[in-house]
Design a protein around this motif. Structure first.
Motif, PDB file in Angstrom:
ATOM      1  N   TYR A   1      15.430 -66.032   0.741  1.00 39.00           N
ATOM      2  CA  TYR A   1      15.958 -67.172   1.500  1.00 39.00           C
ATOM      3  C   TYR A   1      15.061 -67.500   2.689  1.00 39.00           C
ATOM      4  N   HIS A   2      14.694 -66.469   3.436  1.00 38.58           N
ATOM      5  CA  HIS A   2      13.962 -66.719   4.677  1.00 38.58           C
ATOM      6  C   HIS A   2      12.514 -67.121   4.431  1.00 38.58           C
ATOM      7  N   LYS A   3      11.978 -66.832   3.255  1.00 31.14           N
ATOM      8  CA  LYS A   3      10.622 -67.304   2.948  1.00 31.14           C
ATOM      9  C   LYS A   3      10.571 -68.823   2.887  1.00 31.14           C
ATOM     10  N   HIS A   4      11.710 -69.451   2.608  1.00 30.31           N
ATOM     11  CA  HIS A   4      11.753 -70.910   2.601  1.00 30.31           C
ATOM     12  C   HIS A   4      11.638 -71.491   4.013  1.00 30.31           C
ATOM     13  N   GLN A   5      11.822 -70.663   5.028  1.00 34.56           N
ATOM     14  CA  GLN A   5      11.751 -71.140   6.408  1.00 34.56           C
ATOM     15  C   GLN A   5      10.346 -71.063   6.997  1.00 34.56           C
ATOM     16  N   VAL A   6       9.423 -70.437   6.281  1.00 34.57           N
ATOM     17  CA  VAL A   6       8.077 -70.254   6.812  1.00 34.57           C
ATOM     18  C   VAL A   6       7.414 -71.612   7.022  1.00 34.57           C
ATOM     19  N   GLN A   7       6.856 -71.804   8.197  1.00 35.06           N
ATOM     20  CA  GLN A   7       6.156 -73.045   8.538  1.00 35.06           C
ATOM     21  C   GLN A   7       4.662 -72.759   8.686  1.00 35.06           C
ATOM     22  N   ASP A   8       3.856 -73.554   8.035  1.00 32.51           N
ATOM     23  CA  ASP A   8       2.410 -73.391   8.125  1.00 32.51           C
ATOM     24  C   ASP A   8       1.859 -74.166   9.316  1.00 32.51           C
TER      25      ASP A   8
ATOM     26  N   VAL B   1       0.802 -72.110  14.176  1.00 30.25           N
ATOM     27  CA  VAL B   1       2.002 -71.275  14.158  1.00 30.25           C
ATOM     28  C   VAL B   1       1.572 -69.816  14.111  1.00 30.25           C
ATOM     29  N   THR B   2       2.026 -69.023  15.091  1.00 31.29           N
ATOM     30  CA  THR B   2       1.611 -67.633  15.218  1.00 31.29           C
ATOM     31  C   THR B   2       2.831 -66.727  15.367  1.00 31.29           C
TER      32      THR B   2
ATOM     33  N   SER C   1       1.492 -73.289  18.977  1.00 26.54           N
ATOM     34  CA  SER C   1       0.469 -73.743  19.928  1.00 26.54           C
ATOM     35  C   SER C   1      -0.057 -75.103  19.485  1.00 26.54           C
ATOM     36  N   SER C   2      -0.183 -76.023  20.439  1.00 23.37           N
ATOM     37  CA  SER C   2      -0.734 -77.334  20.120  1.00 23.37           C
ATOM     38  C   SER C   2      -2.253 -77.265  20.032  1.00 23.37           C
TER      39      SER C   2
END
Length: 417
Positions: A84-91, A107-108, A377-378
């Motif tokens: 489930y939580h792998k679907h929340q990963v943001q690149d 994203v870090t 981080s921008s």
């Protein structure tokens, strides 16, 4: 309704004073203070904090000791939570404008997080899974657990859950002193970037006090369930779902809303019938009598208005067509759809996180997830020409704010016509 929903654990000056003293003491004296508090509150003494550490090998051994059926349940739940939580990963992402300006976001994951796990009377291996697995999915390098072990009695299920979730180390310390150790670091306990997990009033107060030194997940209130039912679900099921939150503690809240007055009466009868059979019947009874309610509404539209006003931690839509109600719901921590989806499945093994906003904070808060274990981080890159174009905009705005250096910093990079 306001009186029913009101809950505020009043700030206790004595608790706050004690917590501040403990935090300052651990910050100043480190391991020495931890040893003294462990001896005082957990009733056992050791020579060094090193003796309070359970390393990964010993954590893994607990997994080997527990009942095979319990191990299988932990592993099955952990797998579902991870998926489930792998679907929340943001690149990380970026885009390039026509003049060469590059903008984006990096994203870090956090470097290290600390999980507080209650010990003593209660042990919550499911909470270890829910807190640690999203951190590991997010890519956090090190996950450590702190948990009190009164009389030095370590719970094997908690350790086994830590093994399954990939926890790196467990420290047998608890209370405000454990929060202080994680926030400030000691000679032995590493300083973390974020502290996650529930605890008593001393732990909650300590988390509030160290916020800013480290990040925290939330200050959680008593558990809550709100059930909306059309009157066609088995009343015994509904009564037991109400019990599932009421048994947590006397301040937990269980509310049922239905347009069917006869159904509400049947649920009340089920409560009277089933309550004497429950192991925690005294706690359930106190919770239901003090903060529970059976509420009749005229229709489902009125029910949805109440749902959004209450903003519950757990919301069960025990109706024939839950999808039809979903668009009307704006505020809820977790939404359980249909008659067969009990809240308890979400607590243990459905996959979504069971660390949820309480006390109406679902109006602005979300469940714990991968996004809580990363930072963003921008990214800004300008070419010579784009710096010149953007510099003219920045210069005008900086002068408007009377910030001369800001203006000149941009103007130096404006190309002469």
């Amino acid at each position: 309704m306001d009186q029913l929903l009101h809950w505020h654990e009043e700030d206790d000056p004595a608790v706050l004073s004690t917590v501040k003293e403990v935090l300052a003491d651990v910050k100043q004296r480190g391991d020495e203070a931890l040893l003294e508090y462990t001896s005082k509150f957990d009733r056992f003494s050791v020579g060094s904090v090193q003796e309070l550490i359970i390393e990964s090998d010993a954590i893994q051994q607990a997994l080997e000791r527990i009942d095979p059926k319990q191990r299988q349940a932990l592993e099955d739940a952990a797998q579902r939570i991870a998926i489930y939580h792998k679907h929340q990963v943001q690149d990380s992402w970026r885009y390039t404008e026509e003049d060469g300006t590059v903008l984006g976001q990096k994203v870090t994951p956090l470097d290290r997080v600390g999980l507080y796990v209650p010990g003593g009377k209660a042990a919550y291996p499911s909470s270890v899974l829910m807190a640690a697995i999203p951190a590991k999915v997010a890519g956090v390098k090190e996950v450590v657990v702190v948990s009190p072990t009164p009389d030095h009695q370590v719970n094997d299920m908690v350790l086994a859950a830590a093994a399954v979730a990939g926890v790196d180390r467990v420290f047998c310390i608890g209370g405000a002193q454990a929060v202080a150790a994680l926030a400030y670091g000691t000679e032995t306990v590493p300083k973390v970037d974020k502290i996650v997990g529930p605890g008593n009033i001393y732990v909650a107060t300590a988390k509030r006090e160290v916020f800013g030194v480290v990040d925290i997940d939330m200050i959680a209130g008593p558990s809550e369930i709100l059930i909306v039912c059309d009157g066609k679900t088995n009343p015994d099921w509904v009564a037991m779902d109400l019990f599932s939150q009421a048994e947590h503690d006397e301040l937990a809240q269980s509310i049922l809303i239905s347009p069917d007055s006869e159904f509400l009466k049947r649920v009340e009868q089920s409560i009277d019938k089933l309550l004497p059979t429950m192991q925690r019947k005294d706690i359930i009874k106190t919770s239901l009598s003090g903060r529970g309610a059976l509420i009749q509404v005229n229709n489902m539209d009125e029910a949805m208005v109440l749902v959004n006003r209450i903003a519950p931690e757990h919301l069960e839509l025990s109706v024939e067509d839950p999808e039809s109600l979903l668009p009307s719901i704006r505020h809820a921590g977790a939404i359980f759809m249909g008659r067969y989806t009990s809240e308890s499945l979400g607590d243990y093994c459905a996959g979504p996180n069971h660390v949820l906003p309480t006390s109406g904070t679902a109006r602005f808060s979300s469940p714990l997830g991968v996004y809580d274990y990363v930072k963003r981080s921008s990214i800004i890159y300008c070419t010579e020409s784009s710096a010149s174009r953007l510099g003219q905009i920045a210069s005008e705005l900086a002068h408007g704010e009377s910030l001369e250096a800001h203006a000149k910093s941009a103007e130096y990079r404006i190309k002469a016509e």
